[in-house]
Design a protein around this motif. Structure first.
Motif, short mmCIF file in Angstrom:
data_model
loop_
_atom_site.label_atom_id
_atom_site.label_comp_id
_atom_site.label_asym_id
_atom_site.label_seq_id
_atom_site.Cartn_x
_atom_site.Cartn_y
_atom_site.Cartn_z
N ILE A 66 2.70 2.34 6.90
CA ILE A 66 1.86 3.29 6.23
C ILE A 66 2.56 4.87 6.20
O ILE A 66 2.30 5.62 5.44
CB ILE A 66 0.55 3.04 6.20
N MET A 77 0.71 -1.16 -0.02
CA MET A 77 -0.12 0.03 -0.02
C MET A 77 1.00 1.08 -0.01
O MET A 77 1.76 1.45 0.73
CB MET A 77 -0.73 0.17 1.32
N GLU A 78 0.47 2.15 -0.71
CA GLU A 78 1.27 3.37 -0.95
C GLU A 78 1.16 4.10 0.38
O GLU A 78 0.33 4.49 1.20
CB GLU A 78 0.52 4.45 -1.99
N ARG A 79 2.47 4.55 0.85
CA ARG A 79 2.57 5.20 2.25
C ARG A 79 1.80 6.63 2.12
O ARG A 79 1.90 7.43 1.05
CB ARG A 79 4.04 5.20 2.46
N VAL A 80 1.84 7.18 3.27
CA VAL A 80 1.05 8.48 3.01
C VAL A 80 1.85 9.30 4.12
O VAL A 80 2.39 9.29 5.02
CB VAL A 80 -0.12 8.35 4.20
N HIS A 124 -4.79 4.65 6.51
CA HIS A 124 -5.31 3.52 6.16
C HIS A 124 -6.75 3.83 5.57
O HIS A 124 -7.11 3.46 4.42
CB HIS A 124 -5.35 2.45 7.03
N GLU A 138 0.15 14.73 3.16
CA GLU A 138 -1.24 14.45 2.95
C GLU A 138 -1.90 14.81 4.32
O GLU A 138 -2.99 15.31 4.32
CB GLU A 138 -1.43 12.99 2.38
N ARG A 198 -6.54 5.59 2.23
CA ARG A 198 -6.34 4.72 1.19
C ARG A 198 -7.30 3.80 0.92
O ARG A 198 -7.36 3.36 -0.53
CB ARG A 198 -5.02 3.76 1.59
N SER A 199 -8.16 3.31 1.86
CA SER A 199 -9.18 2.53 1.55
C SER A 199 -10.57 2.87 1.47
O SER A 199 -11.55 2.20 1.31
CB SER A 199 -9.17 1.30 2.70
N ASN A 200 -10.60 4.20 1.72
CA ASN A 200 -11.98 4.89 1.70
C ASN A 200 -13.06 4.53 2.66
O ASN A 200 -14.11 3.90 2.21
CB ASN A 200 -12.56 4.98 0.16
#
Length: 366
Positions: free
Chosen positions: A27, A1-4, A308, A65, A311-313
């Motif tokens: 993350i 998963m792309e880091r924030v 998280h 972000e 990223r996963s809405n």
């Protein structure tokens, strides 16, 4: 998963705990730390091997972000609004604001911009509190009836190097320590419906006994002893006492009562601790923690959950709605004391979803 990407503003006492814990969550990508006192930012950056930046640089950095706002309480909303204006989600130290009106302003600004806000405390996601929640949700203590929430001490001027802000507007035991207790109670019981209370200020000034300001007198502008009742929407009634004026006591931080049993919940300023259960007719017995994050200080798990969720809405748990509800409840004690009547709570928040899955290895918490 792309880091924030994470930008931290405020490099005071609590920032070290955040930066240390953030290393537990893959993350999170700390892109920089900043402070009005740039020397403090440089020192913290050196200690944790992250970049030191100016505040405006963090706001302008497209890789950031989430702004994590660790400033003093009276700056929480002002910094949060700037973060939102810069197109960043924001996660604040507690409380969300120094009063309900400005907290609501921040929440409305976030909704208008389609951005998320979150706020500490996130200790309710710790293993001790999630274990207690599971026991309640499984019906072990029967119908919830009530409880007690107690934080009492002689005052933070004993240990904090710069304690004056604890006694300014936005400080005091309710706004400083109340968020831990009330947030955890919402986690356990759901939202608060009504509040009654009394708030007093026994001393108009305090004497600092910590270094480097030992012996300095500081004025007190807020109530430092608050006692009250919270009536929850589920029918439970909880007594609460928050004080900077008590030399010592024997109350545990949180007791939860049900028709079939009593639950001792750990200190909500910590993630772990002892959970004890007494079933009707029996004795208190220690309970094994059944959830992760009970073995250390994970102060920033709320940020990781927010990352998280982005990223996963999905909804995040230490949410703006939760923090705003808690802020309204805390302010209601002072309103009830001043006006001499109970106060109905206007906000409603859902209980945060239980944390059923570890974030350590980067998996989504469902």
């Amino acid at each position: 998963m792309e880091r924030v990407g994470i930008g931290i503003i405020g490099c005071g006492n609590i920032s070290g705990a955040y930066l240390k814990a953030m290393a537990s969550f893959p993350i999170l990508d700390v892109r920089g730390v900043a402070d009005l006192n740039h020397d403090m930012a440089v020192a913290k950056a050196t200690e944790f091997n992250v970049p030191a930046k100016k505040i405006d640089e963090l706001f302008a950095d497209p890789a950031v972000e989430i702004i994590v706002n660790l400033t003093i309480p009276k700056a929480h909303v002002a910094v949060g609004l700037k973060a939102l204006d810069a197109g960043k989600h924001t996660y604040s130290e507690k409380p969300l604001g120094i009063n309900f009106a400005e907290g609501k302003l921040l929440a409305e600004a976030a909704k208008a911009k389609g951005l998320r806000i979150g706020a500490a405390p996130d200790t309710f996601l710790g293993g001790g509190h999630q274990t207690a929640r599971a026991i309640i949700d499984q019906g072990v203590i029967g119908q919830p009836v009530g409880g007690t929430a107690t934080f009492m001490c002689p005052g933070h001027e004993r240990w904090h190097p710069n304690p004056a802000f604890y006694y300014e507007v936005g400080g005091g035991p309710m706004l400083d320590m109340g968020p831990y207790y009330i947030t955890d109670l919402v986690n356990l019981f759901g939202p608060v419906a009504q509040v009654a209370g009394f708030a007093v200020t026994p001393r108009k000034e305090r004497v600092i006994t910590s270094e480097p300001r030992n012996g300095e007198h500081i004025p007190v502008h807020v109530p430092t002893h608050v006692a009250g009742l919270m009536a929850f929407a589920n029918g439970a009634v909880v007594q609460i006492g928050m004080s900077f004026d008590v030399a010592g006591h024997k109350h545990v931080p949180l007791e939860i009562y049900g028709t079939e049993g009593t639950l001792i919940v750990p200190d909500p300023n910590h993630f772990g601790g002892d959970v004890e259960l007494l079933k009707k007719g029996g004795a208190f017995e220690p309970q094994q923690l059944t959830a992760p994050y009970g073995d250390g200080n994970y102060r920033s798990i709320g940020v990781a959950d927010l990352a998280h969720a982005i990223r996963s809405n999905r909804p995040h748990r230490a949410s703006g709605d939760l923090a705003l509800h808690v802020l309204e409840v805390m302010e209601a004690f002072h309103t009830a004391s001043k006006n001499g009547h109970t106060v109905a709570i206007t906000t409603h928040t859902e209980r945060p979803m239980p944390l059923s899955q570890s974030l350590v290895d980067g998996r989504l918490a469902k």
